[in-house]
Design an enzyme around this catalytic site. Structure first.
Site, PDB file in Angstrom:
ATOM      1  N   ARG A  47       0.837  -1.201   0.000  1.00  0.00           N
ATOM      2  CA  ARG A  47       0.000   0.000   0.000  1.00  0.00           C
ATOM      3  C   ARG A  47       0.871   1.250   0.000  1.00  0.00           C
ATOM      4  NH1 ARG A  47       1.684   1.819   4.047  1.00  0.00           N
ATOM      5  NH2 ARG A  47       0.463   3.710   3.781  1.00  0.00           N
ATOM      6  N   GLY A  48       0.208   2.420  -0.056  1.00  0.00           N
ATOM      7  CA  GLY A  48       0.949   3.683  -0.151  1.00  0.00           C
ATOM      8  C   GLY A  48       1.055   4.050  -1.622  1.00  0.00           C
ATOM      9  N   ALA A  49       0.764   5.324  -1.935  1.00  0.00           N
ATOM     10  CA  ALA A  49       0.621   5.728  -3.339  1.00  0.00           C
ATOM     11  C   ALA A  49       1.815   5.358  -4.231  1.00  0.00           C
ATOM     12  CB  ALA A  49       0.319   7.224  -3.397  1.00  0.00           C
ATOM     13  N   ARG A 101      -7.059  -0.186  -7.206  1.00  0.00           N
ATOM     14  CA  ARG A 101      -7.393   0.922  -6.299  1.00  0.00           C
ATOM     15  C   ARG A 101      -7.529   2.198  -7.137  1.00  0.00           C
ATOM     16  NH1 ARG A 101      -4.313   1.374  -0.783  1.00  0.00           N
ATOM     17  NH2 ARG A 101      -6.337   2.281  -0.216  1.00  0.00           N
ATOM     18  N   GLN A 140      -3.054   2.443   9.926  1.00  0.00           N
ATOM     19  CA  GLN A 140      -1.714   2.560   9.320  1.00  0.00           C
ATOM     20  C   GLN A 140      -0.758   3.340  10.231  1.00  0.00           C
ATOM     21  OE1 GLN A 140      -4.571   2.984   7.656  1.00  0.00           O
ATOM     22  NE2 GLN A 140      -4.401   2.463   5.500  1.00  0.00           N
ATOM     23  N   ASP A 188      -2.148  11.130  -2.048  1.00  0.00           N
ATOM     24  CA  ASP A 188      -2.375  10.073  -3.045  1.00  0.00           C
ATOM     25  C   ASP A 188      -2.660  10.635  -4.429  1.00  0.00           C
ATOM     26  OD1 ASP A 188      -2.937   8.758  -0.335  1.00  0.00           O
ATOM     27  OD2 ASP A 188      -2.771   7.077  -1.732  1.00  0.00           O
ATOM     28  N   ASN A 233      -5.735  12.533   0.407  1.00  0.00           N
ATOM     29  CA  ASN A 233      -4.879  11.686   1.255  1.00  0.00           C
ATOM     30  C   ASN A 233      -5.799  10.893   2.185  1.00  0.00           C
ATOM     31  OD1 ASN A 233      -2.205  10.819   2.063  1.00  0.00           O
ATOM     32  ND2 ASN A 233      -2.593  11.838   4.000  1.00  0.00           N
ATOM     33  N   LYS A 234      -5.181  10.053   2.991  1.00  0.00           N
ATOM     34  CA  LYS A 234      -5.929   9.166   3.891  1.00  0.00           C
ATOM     35  C   LYS A 234      -7.015   9.910   4.650  1.00  0.00           C
ATOM     36  CE  LYS A 234      -5.604   5.678   4.246  1.00  0.00           C
ATOM     37  NZ  LYS A 234      -6.507   4.871   3.374  1.00  0.00           N
TER      38      LYS A 234
HETATM   39  O1  MRU Z   1      -4.837   3.262   1.932  1.00  0.00           O
HETATM   40  P1  MRU Z   1      -3.361   3.473   1.985  1.00  0.00           P
HETATM   41  O2  MRU Z   1      -2.737   2.920   3.220  1.00  0.00           O
HETATM   42  O3  MRU Z   1      -2.670   3.004   0.724  1.00  0.00           O
HETATM   43  O4  MRU Z   1      -3.215   5.046   2.035  1.00  0.00           O
HETATM   44  C1  MRU Z   1      -1.946   5.623   1.999  1.00  0.00           C
HETATM   45  C2  MRU Z   1      -1.949   7.055   2.299  1.00  0.00           C
HETATM   46  O5  MRU Z   1      -2.978   7.699   2.382  1.00  0.00           O
HETATM   47  C3  MRU Z   1      -0.618   7.722   2.396  1.00  0.00           C
HETATM   48  O6  MRU Z   1      -0.684   8.811   3.252  1.00  0.00           O
HETATM   49  C4  MRU Z   1      -0.267   8.199   1.005  1.00  0.00           C
HETATM   50  O7  MRU Z   1      -0.231   7.154   0.092  1.00  0.00           O
HETATM   51  C5  MRU Z   1       0.939   8.991   0.957  1.00  0.00           C
HETATM   52  S1  MRU Z   1       2.283   7.947   0.797  1.00  0.00           S
HETATM   53  C6  MRU Z   1       3.699   8.164   0.655  1.00  0.00           C
END
Ligand code: MRU
Length: 337
Positions: free
Chosen positions: A48-50, A88, A193, A234, A244-245
């Site tokens: 996970r993570g963008a 996603r 997270q 993201d 973002n999250k």
């Molecule tokens: O749903 P996730 O855990 O993939 O969400 C990730 C986030 O929202 C992070 O803050 C985002 O990807 C920035 S990452 C470097």
């Protein structure tokens, strides 16, 4: 306990990834050469993570043509492309990476070495993100006015990127320069997270931290305990609106009220040059079980209706600066098409 974990590694024509759903209690690495397994890992947030989902998807595309040639490899590639595209919807890095690899595939699909050429592209995407992460960290040093107490949300470190992270890279660089007093990690409901992953990364980096639930951020600010907030993103629209999250927007509003700087750190690959404002960003909605259960333990009945967006959009005017590998951008953002 060292800083010796990794989120993904490509070795011997296989992808090895750390299953993030099991952290921090178990550190389990999964090895696969199947694109379908990688697509599933992205959907389940094992990866996970963008930036990281873009990199993993690029390797998955390469693996889809590992043992095929000619029309068979084109067929496999197209199936894999469509499958990964659906995993996603919000992080634009996924679509950037998929399209970048597709362009290479189209230009070399007749070659005998198509697998190697596509794999080289995936490795370049990985290396490029690693380089961008380290520049984001260096550029971010400018936001420290003194030794600071920082609040962050979700996870933005090695577990979310190909390198040291986005917001996390800024925090780490700050710490290495003696500029970090303490980091408050938002728990980040519903999938935790912050509690599970950011704490893991802070501990492995030796950075002092405290964890608190998302609802406690306002009190910390009211008591003047936070110097600035920094998160990742993201997808960023041309005007600077940033997805973002879920819960990030809450923090930006709170910062605005308490007159505390709110920063975003992201590589320029997170900027979507096709969209003018955040209203065009597709927000992922997750399965209701992720809200009604905590770490797999059911805490409320499944028949309850839920509201469970995985991301929110922070309007550009609430963002004090967007730290990229190029420089820090300030409002009004006007990123170029
Ligand atoms: O749903 P996730 O855990 O993939 O969400 C990730 C986030 O929202 C992070 O803050 C985002 O990807 C920035 S990452 C470097």
């Amino acid at each position: 306990m060292g800083n010796d974990y990794f989120s993904i590694k490509f070795e011997n024509d296989q992808l090895i990834f750390l299953d993030q759903t099991k952290l921090p209690l178990e550190e389990v690495y999964v090895t696969t050469d199947r694109y379908e397994r990688i697509a599933e890992a992205i959907e389940k947030l094992e990866i996970r993570g963008a930036p990281l989902i873009g990199i993993a998807a690029a390797y998955a595309l390469a693996l889809s043509i590992k043992n095929s040639s000619g029309s068979e490899s084109a067929e496999n590639f197209n199936l894999a492309f469509k499958r990964l595209y659906r995993t996603r919807p919000t992080a634009v890095n996924l679509f950037h990476a998929l399209n970048q690899v597709k362009n290479i595939f189209e230009s070399c699909k007749a070659s005998e070495n198509v697998y190697q050429m596509v794999l080289t592209e995936a490795k370049e995407i990985h290396q490029d993100d690693m380089d961008k992460c380290s520049k984001i960290g260096e550029n971010g040093l400018l936001i420290f006015k003194k030794k600071s107490t920082i609040l962050t949300h979700c996870n933005t470190g090695k577990l979310a990127t190909g390198g040291d992270g986005t917001a996390f890279s800024v925090i780490k660089k700050g710490y290495e320069n003696g500029l970090v007093e303490l980091v408050y990690a938002d728990e980040t409901r519903p999938l935790l997270q912050g509690l599970r992953l950011t704490t893991f990364e802070l501990e492995r980096s030796g950075i002092p931290f405290a964890v608190q639930s998302d609802s406690m951020a306002a009190v910390l600010m009211q008591q003047s305990k936070i110097d600035f907030v920094i998160t990742g993103a993201d997808r960023i629209a041309l005007n600077g609106d940033s997805a973002n999250k879920i819960g990030t927007y809450n923090l930006a509003v709170l910062c605005n009220y308490h007159n505390i700087p709110f920063y975003i750190a992201a590589p320029t690959t997170t900027i979507d040059t096709k969209i003018a404002t955040g209203s065009e960003i597709e927000i992922e909605f997750r399965n209701k079980n992720e809200l009604l259960a905590i770490s797999g333990v059911q805490v409320a009945p499944n028949h309850y209706r839920t509201f469970s967006p995985a991301f929110d959009v922070t309007p550009a005017h609430l963002i004090s600066g967007i730290i990229t590998e190029e420089k820090i951008y300030y409002f009004p953002y006007n990123f170029i098409k």
